[in-house]
Design an enzyme around this catalytic site. Structure first.
Site, PDB file in Angstrom:
ATOM      1  N   ARG A 135     -18.158  24.211 -15.247  1.00 56.43           N
ATOM      2  CA  ARG A 135     -17.608  22.887 -14.946  1.00 56.43           C
ATOM      3  C   ARG A 135     -17.990  21.936 -16.071  1.00 56.43           C
ATOM      4  O   ARG A 135     -19.159  21.873 -16.471  1.00 56.43           O
ATOM      5  CB  ARG A 135     -18.154  22.363 -13.619  1.00 56.43           C
ATOM      6  CG  ARG A 135     -17.758  20.909 -13.357  1.00 56.43           C
ATOM      7  CD  ARG A 135     -18.253  20.407 -12.032  1.00 56.43           C
ATOM      8  NE  ARG A 135     -18.723  19.032 -12.151  1.00 56.43           N
ATOM      9  CZ  ARG A 135     -19.137  18.292 -11.132  1.00 56.43           C
ATOM     10  NH1 ARG A 135     -19.151  18.783  -9.908  1.00 56.43           N
ATOM     11  NH2 ARG A 135     -19.573  17.065 -11.329  1.00 56.43           N
ATOM     12  N   TYR A 156     -15.069  27.357  -0.127  1.00 49.49           N
ATOM     13  CA  TYR A 156     -15.887  26.672  -1.129  1.00 49.49           C
ATOM     14  C   TYR A 156     -17.077  26.014  -0.453  1.00 49.49           C
ATOM     15  O   TYR A 156     -16.937  25.406   0.614  1.00 49.49           O
ATOM     16  CB  TYR A 156     -15.046  25.613  -1.841  1.00 49.49           C
ATOM     17  CG  TYR A 156     -15.791  24.796  -2.875  1.00 49.49           C
ATOM     18  CD1 TYR A 156     -16.141  25.343  -4.100  1.00 49.49           C
ATOM     19  CD2 TYR A 156     -16.129  23.464  -2.623  1.00 49.49           C
ATOM     20  CE1 TYR A 156     -16.809  24.589  -5.052  1.00 49.49           C
ATOM     21  CE2 TYR A 156     -16.794  22.702  -3.566  1.00 49.49           C
ATOM     22  CZ  TYR A 156     -17.129  23.266  -4.785  1.00 49.49           C
ATOM     23  OH  TYR A 156     -17.793  22.520  -5.724  1.00 49.49           O
ATOM     24  N   HIS A 200     -20.010  27.816  -9.841  1.00 46.74           N
ATOM     25  CA  HIS A 200     -19.771  27.023 -11.048  1.00 46.74           C
ATOM     26  C   HIS A 200     -21.027  26.246 -11.396  1.00 46.74           C
ATOM     27  O   HIS A 200     -21.772  25.785 -10.525  1.00 46.74           O
ATOM     28  CB  HIS A 200     -18.548  26.115 -10.915  1.00 46.74           C
ATOM     29  CG  HIS A 200     -18.627  25.046  -9.873  1.00 46.74           C
ATOM     30  ND1 HIS A 200     -19.347  23.888 -10.028  1.00 46.74           N
ATOM     31  CD2 HIS A 200     -18.029  24.947  -8.659  1.00 46.74           C
ATOM     32  CE1 HIS A 200     -19.202  23.119  -8.967  1.00 46.74           C
ATOM     33  NE2 HIS A 200     -18.414  23.743  -8.105  1.00 46.74           N
ATOM     34  N   ASP A 230     -24.426  23.311  -9.000  1.00 45.79           N
ATOM     35  CA  ASP A 230     -24.912  22.130  -9.727  1.00 45.79           C
ATOM     36  C   ASP A 230     -25.174  22.469 -11.206  1.00 45.79           C
ATOM     37  O   ASP A 230     -24.317  23.006 -11.868  1.00 45.79           O
ATOM     38  CB  ASP A 230     -26.149  21.563  -9.044  1.00 45.79           C
ATOM     39  CG  ASP A 230     -25.813  20.822  -7.752  1.00 45.79           C
ATOM     40  OD1 ASP A 230     -24.625  20.530  -7.531  1.00 45.79           O
ATOM     41  OD2 ASP A 230     -26.728  20.541  -6.963  1.00 45.79           O
ATOM     42  N   GLU A 237     -13.433  18.488 -14.427  1.00 45.42           N
ATOM     43  CA  GLU A 237     -13.760  17.419 -13.480  1.00 45.42           C
ATOM     44  C   GLU A 237     -13.210  16.061 -13.927  1.00 45.42           C
ATOM     45  O   GLU A 237     -13.245  15.716 -15.116  1.00 45.42           O
ATOM     46  CB  GLU A 237     -15.284  17.333 -13.315  1.00 45.42           C
ATOM     47  CG  GLU A 237     -15.760  16.267 -12.347  1.00 45.42           C
ATOM     48  CD  GLU A 237     -15.368  16.546 -10.897  1.00 45.42           C
ATOM     49  OE1 GLU A 237     -14.161  16.688 -10.627  1.00 45.42           O
ATOM     50  OE2 GLU A 237     -16.270  16.605 -10.041  1.00 45.42           O
ATOM     51  N   ASP A 281     -25.975  13.125  -2.896  1.00 41.82           N
ATOM     52  CA  ASP A 281     -25.843  14.234  -3.841  1.00 41.82           C
ATOM     53  C   ASP A 281     -26.369  13.795  -5.200  1.00 41.82           C
ATOM     54  O   ASP A 281     -25.620  13.501  -6.127  1.00 41.82           O
ATOM     55  CB  ASP A 281     -24.369  14.644  -3.935  1.00 41.82           C
ATOM     56  CG  ASP A 281     -24.143  15.803  -4.908  1.00 41.82           C
ATOM     57  OD1 ASP A 281     -25.075  16.604  -5.082  1.00 41.82           O
ATOM     58  OD2 ASP A 281     -23.041  15.883  -5.483  1.00 41.82           O
ATOM     59  N   GLU A 319     -22.411  23.140 -14.025  1.00 37.80           N
ATOM     60  CA  GLU A 319     -21.863  21.997 -14.752  1.00 37.80           C
ATOM     61  C   GLU A 319     -22.722  21.615 -15.940  1.00 37.80           C
ATOM     62  O   GLU A 319     -23.898  21.996 -16.024  1.00 37.80           O
ATOM     63  CB  GLU A 319     -21.705  20.811 -13.814  1.00 37.80           C
ATOM     64  CG  GLU A 319     -23.008  20.287 -13.254  1.00 37.80           C
ATOM     65  CD  GLU A 319     -22.805  19.497 -11.967  1.00 37.80           C
ATOM     66  OE1 GLU A 319     -23.168  18.295 -11.971  1.00 37.80           O
ATOM     67  OE2 GLU A 319     -22.296  20.061 -10.982  1.00 37.80           O
ATOM     68  N   ASN A 355      -9.929  19.467  -9.267  1.00 35.44           N
ATOM     69  CA  ASN A 355     -10.633  18.960  -8.094  1.00 35.44           C
ATOM     70  C   ASN A 355      -9.814  17.838  -7.469  1.00 35.44           C
ATOM     71  O   ASN A 355      -9.714  16.737  -8.018  1.00 35.44           O
ATOM     72  CB  ASN A 355     -12.011  18.447  -8.504  1.00 35.44           C
ATOM     73  CG  ASN A 355     -12.844  17.991  -7.328  1.00 35.44           C
ATOM     74  OD1 ASN A 355     -12.424  18.094  -6.176  1.00 35.44           O
ATOM     75  ND2 ASN A 355     -14.039  17.488  -7.600  1.00 35.44           N
ATOM     76  N   CYS A 398     -22.317  12.671  -8.594  1.00 39.39           N
ATOM     77  CA  CYS A 398     -20.942  13.037  -8.296  1.00 39.39           C
ATOM     78  C   CYS A 398     -20.082  12.889  -9.540  1.00 39.39           C
ATOM     79  O   CYS A 398     -20.184  11.893 -10.275  1.00 39.39           O
ATOM     80  CB  CYS A 398     -20.407  12.149  -7.174  1.00 39.39           C
ATOM     81  SG  CYS A 398     -18.619  12.283  -6.916  1.00 39.39           S
ATOM     82  N   ASP A 450     -20.870  25.792  -5.390  1.00 39.47           N
ATOM     83  CA  ASP A 450     -21.306  24.751  -6.319  1.00 39.47           C
ATOM     84  C   ASP A 450     -22.784  24.967  -6.616  1.00 39.47           C
ATOM     85  O   ASP A 450     -23.639  24.774  -5.752  1.00 39.47           O
ATOM     86  CB  ASP A 450     -21.068  23.390  -5.666  1.00 39.47           C
ATOM     87  CG  ASP A 450     -21.474  22.214  -6.537  1.00 39.47           C
ATOM     88  OD1 ASP A 450     -22.019  22.439  -7.632  1.00 39.47           O
ATOM     89  OD2 ASP A 450     -21.245  21.069  -6.109  1.00 39.47           O
TER      90      ASP A 450
END
Length: 284
Positions: A151, A38, A107, A82, A181, A53, A109, A203, A117, A80
């Protein structure tokens, strides 16, 4: 797509995905028998750039990391992505670029662009219809066997029922898996897992809102994947911090040599001798 994430899911009760900060750690994970890697967006921001992040990294930053990992391992890599770095055209480009870089899946989101985060407060979401369109475009763009995972951060923002509504809509739009999440209990996982037919990812990041659930608890809740996105990164950071303290206090690393990876172990990992054979041969 050979050795895909979907193929692994068919043969695993609970697939473990481990976040790897760099190609060297990817090699370690492969040699330890892990089956799926990942790439965390937070790790790219923190490890590669030394920044928070907070939507400051670019698609190119992430593709660079993925390409370097793909150069040393054949394991599937989930990435990821985003929010997809923008609107529908950006999502289309994101899929194409990550496929070209060697990713096995991504993924996207449903947070607003200036995302944070998933285990912090104050998140905001885009409308369900906008996210569904992103998933549809990603699915249409991706080659066969490439995982498009949705996500959702809705649990912390809109509650359980809206989360279920979004999850079902994302599945209908073409998502092949769901990243749920910041779930706070097995009940929340079970409630969502029972309402969708696609695999659900939990997660297991440390210091977050999700408790450290056991494999049995996750399996009994219907979860098919568990993710440790930043665990190795955190271990590396603490080891480096402790080492710097040792050097500052005692003016050398002599007392902690046994905690270091040896030169031999490193060379074995990167197959140093195989490379050295090439340059040791005489040129005719």
């Amino acid at each position: 797509m050979e050795n895909s994430i979907n193929n692994l899911l068919e043969n695993e009760k609970l697939l473990t995905l481990v976040g790897v900060p760099n190609p060297l750690i990817a090699l370690m994970a492969e040699k330890k028998g892990f089956k799926c890697l990942y790439v965390s967006g937070a790790c790219v921001a923190n490890h590669e750039l030394g920044i928070p992040d907070l939507a400051m990294t670019s698609l190119d930053n992430v593709c660079y990391v993925v390409r370097n990992m793909r150069a040393v391992t054949n394991l599937p890599i989930l990435v990821d992505a985003d929010t997809g770095w923008g609107g529908l055209l950006n999502v289309k480009r994101t899929v194409k670029q990550l496929v070209a870089s060697g990713a096995s899946g991504l993924h996207i989101e449903d947070q607003s662009f200036e995302k944070k985060c998933g285990h912090l407060d104050g998140k905001t979401l885009i409308p369900l219809s906008d996210m569904s369109h992103k998933i549809s475009v990603a699915k249409e763009t991706a080659p066969e066997g490439f995982m498009v995972m949705a996500r959702t951060d809705a649990l912390a923002v809109e509650g359980l029922e809206k989360t279920i509504e979004r999850s079902k809509a994302y599945e209908k739009a073409g998502a092949g898996a769901l990243f749920l999440e910041a779930a706070k209990s097995t009940n929340e996982f079970q409630s969502v897992c029972s309402r969708v037919s696609i695999p659900v990812l939990a997660n297991m990041t440390e210091f977050g809102k999700t408790p450290p659930l056991t494999d049995d608890e996750l399996i009994n809740s219907g979860v098919k994947m568990k993710l440790y996105p930043l665990s190795l990164f955190r271990l590396m950071n603490k080891a480096a911090e402790d080492g710097l303290s040792e050097l500052s206090d005692r003016k050398s690393f002599n007392a902690v040599l046994e905690k270091m990876q040896s030169r031999k172990d490193l060379y074995d990992l990167i197959e140093y001798d195989e490379y050295a054979k090439v340059i040791s041969k005489e040129v005719l």
